[in-house]
Design an enzyme around this catalytic site. Structure first.
Site, PDB file in Angstrom:
ATOM      1  N   ARG A   1       7.346 -10.882   5.204  1.00 30.07           N
ATOM      2  CA  ARG A   1       6.975 -10.744   6.603  1.00 30.07           C
ATOM      3  C   ARG A   1       7.708 -11.797   7.424  1.00 30.07           C
ATOM      4  O   ARG A   1       7.863 -12.923   6.974  1.00 30.07           O
ATOM      5  CB  ARG A   1       5.454 -10.929   6.774  1.00 30.07           C
ATOM      6  CG  ARG A   1       4.701  -9.886   5.968  1.00 30.07           C
ATOM      7  CD  ARG A   1       3.212 -10.005   6.105  1.00 30.07           C
ATOM      8  NE  ARG A   1       2.585  -9.082   5.155  1.00 30.07           N
ATOM      9  CZ  ARG A   1       1.286  -8.933   5.017  1.00 30.07           C
ATOM     10  NH1 ARG A   1       0.462  -9.630   5.760  1.00 30.07           N
ATOM     11  NH2 ARG A   1       0.804  -8.087   4.143  1.00 30.07           N
TER      12      ARG A   1
ATOM     13  N   HIS B   1      -5.238  -1.348  -4.783  1.00 27.97           N
ATOM     14  CA  HIS B   1      -5.727  -0.315  -3.879  1.00 27.97           C
ATOM     15  C   HIS B   1      -6.638   0.606  -4.646  1.00 27.97           C
ATOM     16  O   HIS B   1      -6.285   1.081  -5.713  1.00 27.97           O
ATOM     17  CB  HIS B   1      -4.557   0.416  -3.232  1.00 27.97           C
ATOM     18  CG  HIS B   1      -3.748  -0.492  -2.368  1.00 27.97           C
ATOM     19  ND1 HIS B   1      -2.639  -1.144  -2.816  1.00 27.97           N
ATOM     20  CD2 HIS B   1      -3.956  -0.914  -1.097  1.00 27.97           C
ATOM     21  CE1 HIS B   1      -2.167  -1.910  -1.844  1.00 27.97           C
ATOM     22  NE2 HIS B   1      -2.945  -1.800  -0.794  1.00 27.97           N
TER      23      HIS B   1
ATOM     24  N   CYS C   1       0.794  -1.236   0.000  1.00 31.86           N
ATOM     25  CA  CYS C   1       0.000   0.000   0.000  1.00 31.86           C
ATOM     26  C   CYS C   1       0.826   1.285   0.000  1.00 31.86           C
ATOM     27  O   CYS C   1       0.500   2.199  -0.758  1.00 31.86           O
ATOM     28  CB  CYS C   1      -1.060   0.012   1.092  1.00 31.86           C
ATOM     29  SG  CYS C   1      -0.827  -1.105   2.438  1.00 31.86           S
TER      30      CYS C   1
ATOM     31  N   ASP D   1      -2.590  -7.864  -5.427  1.00 29.53           N
ATOM     32  CA  ASP D   1      -3.006  -6.724  -4.621  1.00 29.53           C
ATOM     33  C   ASP D   1      -3.596  -5.612  -5.482  1.00 29.53           C
ATOM     34  O   ASP D   1      -3.284  -5.508  -6.670  1.00 29.53           O
ATOM     35  CB  ASP D   1      -1.769  -6.186  -3.889  1.00 29.53           C
ATOM     36  CG  ASP D   1      -2.127  -5.537  -2.574  1.00 29.53           C
ATOM     37  OD1 ASP D   1      -3.319  -5.490  -2.246  1.00 29.53           O
ATOM     38  OD2 ASP D   1      -1.205  -5.087  -1.879  1.00 29.53           O
TER      39      ASP D   1
END
Length: 632
Positions: free
Chosen positions: A355, A377, A326, A375
């Site tokens: 992560r 946005h 993001c 992904d």
RNA sequence: GCUCUUGUAGCUCAGAGGUAGAGCACUUCCUUGGUAAGGAAGAGGUCAUGGGUUCAAUUCCCAUCAAGAGCUCCA
């Protein structure tokens, strides 16, 4: 022996009323837990029992015991259980006062066969958890007395069809600050037939394990030299991923997304703004430090802790492997001026994030440390939020429908009011949660709302599926976010010629390519529909004499984009078919004298078997249609 | 991260205090075949890594790394 001074709070406790609603099977299993405990107490008198509930596929009992129970002990325990079952003891319920129960616990008489020197530590703790107004009962089967609210079946004889499944460790009451106990898992059914059926199902499930199939079909590899939880996609796996990405890509075009690419790292400041650093640094790979800063630190003889401090307070700079896409997408949005007429702006990327998952959490492809999200946005005006969420949910549905994945549940993840890990204004949270709830209702599917399941910047709708061993995995997700736009100071110019803050929606229909493919492998047990199958057609010449014709057929299929190959092994068709079946190739084309003469092929489908013969072009058209329509 | 278990050939696994075995896969040869295994020969391993005990360790002990199960965690 570990002294338990403070036991962590037991968060969820069944009320007596809920307990009464236990199904017959749960009742049986819970009783069987007592049978097992009786057996363990007979074998190891020092056993101290904690808690033994029924669970989805059986039951467990947590026990503290000097002896380490191993699978080799299972037959011994089962033998004792058999004796308890054979004795056909009655489960007797006895109501008693708190003081009497406590006296029994202190004399070590609860969860045991006789009084002993050591008190029943866990039972004392559990007793203290029972609310004042609730009745206290113990159950007795033979000499085994246990603090228990029940209910139970009538006699131990009912628990005939049981089996001890495994032993593992568990923290008392699930709290890592409490002592670790040995958790013995077992299962129990009404009769032997049902038990056997269940055991067979477990065997079947094991065969579907994506780690097993991933190895057999050469889909992915994890190499120690590369690192834990880092997936190497083998050529076969890469084909599946590529096909899925093409599929998503088509849907993105249809829904008006714009594709972007961003790098794998970003400056620490970017993540300070987003709130990822240093707040969530435990779950990130440690920062990458600039060379000059590193040299300077070395000259100063800087200690490691100091380094960490300086990174945190910003006196030295570095980069972070991105834990999320993001911030990068936000920067893309911010790089241009936006009018309300441009909105919504939908930016999509197959973005790889990293992560730091705890080592014990890693699991094949389903829990990894580096993964690629499908992904996107969406930056939108407040009153577009509802419609955009609906669009995202539609996308997730298309994806799951196309793949025939109907066995999932929908979960709305709300914030936990008691926690302080969330960023942003509670009023924004309320609005976002309301928007999601409304969208979920439009989905026409039952959903649950769970507190504490939200992302740190906003609530979300998750699509959750189960893997072969019953573990749940979050796949697709849609998240509403009022907070990051504020943190980054995003704006667009409204019709009033004034700047306004947009709302962001984060969404990923697959979640991550790694996890999704892992779950998909198990869903299809490696038998992918033709459009996804790494090998769509294998041509099997009956002998070398027909190799030339086989190659002609291969060439024709390949020009139409079909993944086809010729099996040139010096083997009989039977063997070639066997290998093709094991490789789960969709179609096998058998070619011998008859086919060469008539310019045809004989078709054998992986599941449907021999399908007779037809012209090469007829077959080609048929399979191309099957692939393009992405049929199951 | 914690507890327990495991680590031997590309894969699945045997094995014993005295420097290694099977099946499959692989290579070569024979065989030229009709819908789930034709035959023969050959090649393959520093027994996860590093320490320790021992005359001798791949085997016993410890540590590390990795995997599995469970727990805790998962922005």
């Amino acid at each position: 022996m570990i002294e338990i001074t403070i036991m962590a709070e037991n968060t969820e406790r069944k009320t007596l009323k809920e307990r009464e609603q236990m199904s017959d099977l749960e009742r049986l299993r819970h009783s069987c837990a007592h049978v097992m405990a009786s057996a363990i107490a007979r074998l190891w008198p020092d056993a101290e029992f904690a808690y033994g509930p029924p669970v989805e596929n059986g039951f467990y009992y947590d026990v503290d015991l000097k002896h380490r129970i191993t699978p080799e002990d299972f037959p011994k325990i089962e033998k004792e259980m058999k004796a308890v079952v054979k004795a056909n003891q009655t489960f007797e319920k006895e109501l008693l006062s708190r003081a009497d129960a406590m006296a029994l616990a202190k004399s070590g008489r609860l969860g045991s066969l006789a009084e002993r020197d050591t008190p029943s530590r866990f039972k004392i703790d559990l007793l203290n958890d029972i609310p004042e107004d609730e009745e206290i009962s113990i159950y007795k089967n033979g000499d085994f007395w246990d603090l228990c609210a029940g209910p139970h079946v009538g006699r131990t004889g009912n628990c005939k069809a049981h089996k001890i499944m495994s032993v593992a460790s568990a923290f008392y009451k699930g709290d890592a600050d409490n002592p670790q106990l040995q958790r013995v898992y077992g299962t129990c059914f009404k009769n032997r037939t049902l038990l056997d059926e269940h055991l067979e199902q477990l065997e079947e499930a094991k065969k579907r394990d994506h780690r097993r199939i991933g190895k057999d079909l050469k889909l992915f590899h994890i190499d120690e030299a590369v690192g834990q939880g880092l997936i190497l996609w083998l050529p076969n796996g890469a084909i599946i991923r590529q096909e899925l990405q093409n599929f998503i890509g088509e849907q993105l075009n249809r829904q008006g997304y714009q594709q972007v690419f961003t790098p794998h790292i970003g400056k620490l400041d970017l993540y300070r703004t987003s709130g990822h650093f240093p707040f969530y640094s435990d779950s990130q790979f440690p920062p990458v430090i600039e060379r000059d800063a590193l040299n300077q630190l070395a000259d100063e003889g800087c200690a490691c802790g100091e380094l960490s401090n300086r990174l945190n307070d910003g006196t030295i700079d570095g980069f972070l492997l991105k834990p999320m896409n993001c911030p990068h997408h936000i920067k893309i949005f911010q790089s241009q001026h936006h009018s309300y007429r441009d909105m919504p702006v939908r930016l999509a990327e197959f973005g790889t994030v990293y992560r730091w998952e705890q080592s014990g959490e890693l699991n094949g492809m389903t829990r990894v440390r580096g993964f690629t999200q499908d992904d996107a946005h969406l930056f939108c005006i407040e009153d577009q939020v509802q419609e955009e969420i609906a669009g995202c949910l539609e996308l997730v549905k298309i994806v799951l429908d196309t793949l025939g994945m109907n066995d999932y549940r929908v979960r709305i993840g709300l914030r936990d009011p008691a926690s302080d890990k969330y960023v942003g204004d509670p009023a924004n949270w309320d609005r976002a949660e309301a928007a999601l709830r409304q969208a979920a209702e439009g989905l026409g599917r039952p959903f649950t709302e769970e507190q504490g399941e939200a992302a740190f910047y906003g609530p979300k709708i998750d699509f959750v599926v189960k893997d072969v061993i019953g573990r749940e995995w979050q796949l697709g997700t849609v998240q509403v976010d009022y907070n990051l736009p504020e943190r980054f100071g995003l704006s667009y110019i409204g019709s009033d010629n004034k700047p306004h803050t947009p709302v962001m929606i984060h969404r990923a229909p697959f979640g991550s390519m790694e996890r999704f493919v892992g779950v998909l492998i198990e869903h299809f047990a490696g038998k992918f529909p033709t459009w996804l199958a790494p090998e769509q057609v294998r041509i099997l010449p009956i002998s070398e004499k027909f190799l030339d014709y086989a190659c002609e057929v291969e060439a024709e299929l390949k020009t139409k984009g079909v993944r086809a190959s010729v099996d040139r092994n010096n083997e009989k068709v039977g063997a070639k078919i066997r290998l093709a079946q094991l490789a789960k190739v969709s179609y096998m084309l058998v070619i011998g004298e008859r086919e060469q003469e008539s310019k045809q092929i004989s078709i054998r489908h992986r599941d449907r078997g021999d399908e007779g013969s037809m012209d090469v072009s007829t077959f080609t058209n048929r399979i191309v249609e099957e692939i393009q329509s992405r049929s199951l």
